[in-house]
Design a protein around this motif. Structure first.
Motif, PDB file in Angstrom:
ATOM      1  N   SER A 189      68.994   1.715 -17.005  1.00 47.19           N
ATOM      2  CA  SER A 189      68.108   1.635 -16.606  1.00 47.19           C
ATOM      3  C   SER A 189      69.849   1.696 -14.805  1.00 47.19           C
ATOM      4  CB  SER A 189      67.272   1.080 -15.583  1.00 47.19           C
ATOM      5  OG  SER A 189      67.108   0.985 -14.419  1.00 47.19           O
ATOM      6  N   GLU A 190      70.194   1.172 -14.650  1.00 52.83           N
ATOM      7  CA  GLU A 190      71.347   1.052 -14.078  1.00 52.83           C
ATOM      8  C   GLU A 190      72.449   2.191 -13.849  1.00 52.83           C
ATOM      9  OE1 GLU A 190      73.048  -2.109 -12.449  1.00 52.83           O
ATOM     10  OE2 GLU A 190      71.078  -3.497 -12.116  1.00 52.83           O
ATOM     11  N   ALA A 191      72.429   2.085 -15.644  1.00 55.91           N
ATOM     12  CA  ALA A 191      73.884   3.428 -15.434  1.00 55.91           C
ATOM     13  C   ALA A 191      72.824   4.881 -15.691  1.00 55.91           C
ATOM     14  CB  ALA A 191      73.885   3.353 -17.195  1.00 55.91           C
ATOM     15  N   LEU A 192      72.164   4.835 -15.360  1.00 54.39           N
ATOM     16  CA  LEU A 192      71.009   6.106 -15.896  1.00 54.39           C
ATOM     17  C   LEU A 192      70.461   6.524 -14.179  1.00 54.39           C
ATOM     18  CD1 LEU A 192      69.976   6.321 -19.494  1.00 54.39           C
ATOM     19  CD2 LEU A 192      71.877   7.969 -18.944  1.00 54.39           C
ATOM     20  N   GLY A 193      69.820   5.799 -14.140  1.00 56.63           N
ATOM     21  CA  GLY A 193      69.544   5.759 -12.271  1.00 56.63           C
ATOM     22  C   GLY A 193      67.911   5.729 -12.797  1.00 56.63           C
TER      23      GLY A 193
ATOM     24  N   ASN B   9      81.908  13.355 -14.147  1.00 55.64           N
ATOM     25  CA  ASN B   9      83.410  12.870 -13.560  1.00 55.64           C
ATOM     26  C   ASN B   9      83.630  12.116 -14.825  1.00 55.64           C
ATOM     27  OD1 ASN B   9      86.347  11.443 -13.226  1.00 55.64           O
ATOM     28  ND2 ASN B   9      86.180  12.966 -11.275  1.00 55.64           N
ATOM     29  N   GLN B  10      84.320  12.326 -16.065  1.00 59.18           N
ATOM     30  CA  GLN B  10      84.585  11.424 -16.941  1.00 59.18           C
ATOM     31  C   GLN B  10      85.408  10.250 -16.918  1.00 59.18           C
ATOM     32  OE1 GLN B  10      87.212  11.529 -20.266  1.00 59.18           O
ATOM     33  NE2 GLN B  10      85.628  11.585 -21.687  1.00 59.18           N
ATOM     34  N   THR B  11      86.481   9.795 -16.013  1.00 58.23           N
ATOM     35  CA  THR B  11      87.057   8.861 -15.669  1.00 58.23           C
ATOM     36  C   THR B  11      85.796   7.884 -14.625  1.00 58.23           C
ATOM     37  OG1 THR B  11      88.887   9.940 -15.624  1.00 58.23           O
ATOM     38  CG2 THR B  11      88.993   8.308 -14.142  1.00 58.23           C
ATOM     39  N   VAL B  12      85.810   8.739 -13.727  1.00 58.45           N
ATOM     40  CA  VAL B  12      84.609   7.763 -12.235  1.00 58.45           C
ATOM     41  C   VAL B  12      83.562   6.963 -13.343  1.00 58.45           C
ATOM     42  CG1 VAL B  12      83.209   8.013 -10.471  1.00 58.45           C
ATOM     43  CG2 VAL B  12      85.066   9.521 -10.222  1.00 58.45           C
ATOM     44  N   GLU B  13      83.425   7.681 -14.686  1.00 63.89           N
ATOM     45  CA  GLU B  13      81.558   7.265 -15.257  1.00 63.89           C
ATOM     46  C   GLU B  13      81.726   5.843 -16.163  1.00 63.89           C
ATOM     47  OE1 GLU B  13      77.984   6.688 -15.936  1.00 63.89           O
ATOM     48  OE2 GLU B  13      78.780   7.619 -13.695  1.00 63.89           O
ATOM     49  N   VAL B  14      83.162   5.896 -16.319  1.00 69.64           N
ATOM     50  CA  VAL B  14      83.427   5.216 -17.227  1.00 69.64           C
ATOM     51  C   VAL B  14      83.853   3.387 -16.426  1.00 69.64           C
ATOM     52  CG1 VAL B  14      85.275   4.470 -18.858  1.00 69.64           C
ATOM     53  CG2 VAL B  14      84.349   6.677 -19.476  1.00 69.64           C
ATOM     54  N   ALA B  15      84.603   4.195 -15.429  1.00 71.38           N
ATOM     55  CA  ALA B  15      84.999   2.738 -14.376  1.00 71.38           C
ATOM     56  C   ALA B  15      83.385   2.458 -14.047  1.00 71.38           C
ATOM     57  CB  ALA B  15      85.576   3.146 -13.322  1.00 71.38           C
ATOM     58  N   ARG B  16      82.960   3.401 -13.191  1.00 67.51           N
ATOM     59  CA  ARG B  16      81.351   2.838 -12.872  1.00 67.51           C
ATOM     60  C   ARG B  16      80.363   1.569 -14.638  1.00 67.51           C
ATOM     61  NH1 ARG B  16      75.796   3.642 -12.641  1.00 67.51           N
ATOM     62  NH2 ARG B  16      75.762   6.001 -14.129  1.00 67.51           N
ATOM     63  N   LEU B  17      81.035   2.217 -15.430  1.00 69.18           N
ATOM     64  CA  LEU B  17      79.993   1.408 -16.616  1.00 69.18           C
ATOM     65  C   LEU B  17      80.643   0.088 -16.731  1.00 69.18           C
ATOM     66  CD1 LEU B  17      79.089   4.526 -18.753  1.00 69.18           C
ATOM     67  CD2 LEU B  17      77.960   3.234 -16.976  1.00 69.18           C
ATOM     68  N   GLU B  18      82.355   0.168 -16.889  1.00 66.68           N
ATOM     69  CA  GLU B  18      82.881  -0.760 -17.493  1.00 66.68           C
ATOM     70  C   GLU B  18      82.535  -1.811 -15.937  1.00 66.68           C
ATOM     71  OE1 GLU B  18      86.690  -0.065 -19.048  1.00 66.68           O
ATOM     72  OE2 GLU B  18      86.413   0.586 -16.900  1.00 66.68           O
ATOM     73  N   ASN B  19      82.115  -1.513 -14.909  1.00 67.94           N
ATOM     74  CA  ASN B  19      81.381  -2.340 -13.399  1.00 67.94           C
ATOM     75  C   ASN B  19      80.090  -2.811 -13.735  1.00 67.94           C
ATOM     76  OD1 ASN B  19      83.771  -2.402 -11.661  1.00 67.94           O
ATOM     77  ND2 ASN B  19      83.984  -0.528 -10.828  1.00 67.94           N
TER      78      ASN B  19
END
Length: 128
Positions: free
Chosen positions: A24-28, A73-83
């Protein structure tokens, strides 16, 4: 001709609220149903929802179906999902220098991929 549509993509889950909250949070997307047995993460665009059903059986092998996510942005998204609780994992993809995606798992171990950025003008089905 039969007209079929996919209502939902269903995941077995030991605790449906954990991956339900993550996705839910990952996809909004909003959670439309949430109880001890199931969590529905509803697609606001009318496409397939994500359904997490309680199943106490432990996962024994790599999942055979996974989501491929194409971000801006792959780098930003990977970091967000790790968080949010996802982890990068290695399943052999790094052995191929053409690999352009990052393999991750959600908090319950379901695999998914973060593809390269959509701003690179890639074909949506081209993975490398």
């Amino acid at each position: 001709m039969n007209m079929l549509s996919i209502q939902c993509i269903t995941f077995d889950s030991e605790n449906p609220s954990i991956p339900g909250k993550f996705w839910s949070e990952a996809l909004g997307w909003q959670i439309s149903i949430s109880n001890d047995e199931e969590v529905v993460v509803e697609n606001p665009n009318g496409g397939a929802d994500l359904l997490f059903l309680k199943n106490p059986d432990p996962r024994m092998v790599k999942n055979r179906v996974h989501l491929d996510i194409r971000p801006e942005n792959q780098t930003v998204e990977v970091a967000r999902l790790e968080n949010l609780g996802a982890k990068r994992i290695e399943i052999g993809q790094s052995a191929d220098p053409r690999t352009s995606w990052v393999v991750m798992e959600d908090p319950e171990g379901n695999l998914f991929c973060i593809l390269r950025s959509s701003t690179e003008g890639a074909n949506p089905y081209e993975l490398n």
